[in-house]
Design an enzyme around this catalytic site. Structure first.
Site, PDB file in Angstrom:
ATOM      1  N   GLU A   1       0.845  -1.194   0.000  1.00  0.00           N
ATOM      2  CA  GLU A   1       0.000   0.000   0.000  1.00  0.00           C
ATOM      3  C   GLU A   1       0.887   1.253   0.000  1.00  0.00           C
ATOM      4  OE1 GLU A   1      -3.527   1.862   2.873  1.00  0.00           O
ATOM      5  OE2 GLU A   1      -2.002   0.531   3.718  1.00  0.00           O
TER       6      GLU A   1
ATOM      7  N   LYS B   1      -9.674   2.669  -2.051  1.00  0.00           N
ATOM      8  CA  LYS B   1      -9.840   2.014  -0.756  1.00  0.00           C
ATOM      9  C   LYS B   1     -11.199   2.346  -0.141  1.00  0.00           C
ATOM     10  CE  LYS B   1      -7.274   1.480   3.626  1.00  0.00           C
ATOM     11  NZ  LYS B   1      -6.103   2.013   4.375  1.00  0.00           N
TER      12      LYS B   1
ATOM     13  N   CYS C   1      -5.365  -2.958   2.652  1.00  0.00           N
ATOM     14  CA  CYS C   1      -5.068  -2.895   4.083  1.00  0.00           C
ATOM     15  C   CYS C   1      -6.299  -3.031   4.996  1.00  0.00           C
ATOM     16  CB  CYS C   1      -4.302  -1.611   4.383  1.00  0.00           C
ATOM     17  SG  CYS C   1      -3.320  -1.681   5.913  1.00  0.00           S
TER      18      CYS C   1
END
Length: 258
Positions: free
Chosen positions: A44, A110, A144
């Protein structure tokens, strides 16, 4: 369609908030690869580390980092994925690019911004999941903190591979290991997690533990605390035979998100 898919995990330290230096770092790492691969997975925010300094660091969607990924994908004749800080329409995004060998790409923003680090106060959350069709494999790449939310990764498309790119800190390594395995088992897919190592500019420590789990939750890659590059071969036959025999996905609860 490829019956096997080779995925290369690149677990690395990151140079804090220095995109050009990180691109150069990874270019040098790519030159050390032995053999061929189908897909390279980077952490990331691989150009900056997990920074909230978006006003200084953000690039346009077609900025230097995406163009670097396109160039490297063509050079090595493989796909490359990882996330970078993007500015678009006066908003900032933690955006994952999945770049194909021909230079075309798809993107994912995300969904779950990390409120503990106030990521939600800087970055706009994405709204749509991405399924990439690549060489006959269906791949779902996420980022993540998404790992903590199983509904978002629920395998309704019968994808083959779930990927998480991350900056996941040492203090929560047990959660990282446990949730990666759980996502593989519950979705009957390979689950790939690629994390960074070292310290960031906020003195948070990262110890990697990048790994690949098969559809039964067995780890099929080494696990290390230091920098490493590892290529793991995934088997389509492993997925199909276990799904056909066990048929767990047929018993999924049916619901929709609103």
């Amino acid at each position: 369609m490829k019956t096997d898919l080779k995925i290369t995990l690149v677990q690395s330290e990151l140079i804090w908030e220095n995109a050009s230096a990180n691109r150069e770092l990874f270019s040098k790492k790519f030159q050390t690869f032995e053999g061929e691969t189908d897909l390279i997975v980077l952490p990331e925010m691989f150009t900056t580390g997990f920074s909230m300094n978006a006003k200084k660091l953000a690039e346009p969607n077609d900025g230097d980092s995406l163009n670097w990924m396109i160039s490297e994908a063509r050079k090595h004749n493989c796909a490359i994925t990882g996330s970078v800080i993007i500015s678009e329409n006066d908003k900032f995004y933690n955006r994952l690019f999945f770049v194909l060998p021909d230079g075309t790409y798809e993107k994912y923003d995300k969904k779950h911004t990390f409120t503990l680090a106030k990521e939600n106060e800087t970055y706009t959350a994405g709204k749509e999941r991405l399924i990439v069709n690549y060489k006959g494999w269906k791949i779902c790449p996420l980022i993540c903190y998404d790992l903590r939310f199983p509904v978002w990764s629920r395998n309704t498309e019968d994808y083959d591979v779930l990927i998480y790119v991350a900056n996941w800190p040492k203090v929560r390594t047990v959660a990282w290991d446990t949730l990666l395995r759980a996502r593989a088992i519950e979705n009957m897919s390979y689950c790939v997690g690629v994390n960074r190592v070292g310290f960031d500019g906020n003195d948070h420590e990262y110890v990697g533990h990048s790994a690949v789990y098969d559809v039964l939750g067995k780890q099929v890659s080494p696990s290390a605390f230091d920098e490493f590059i590892e290529t793991v071969t995934l088997s389509k036959e492993h997925i199909e035979s276990n799904r056909k025999h066990l048929q767990f996905l047929n018993d999924r609860d049916k619901f929709t998100l609103t």
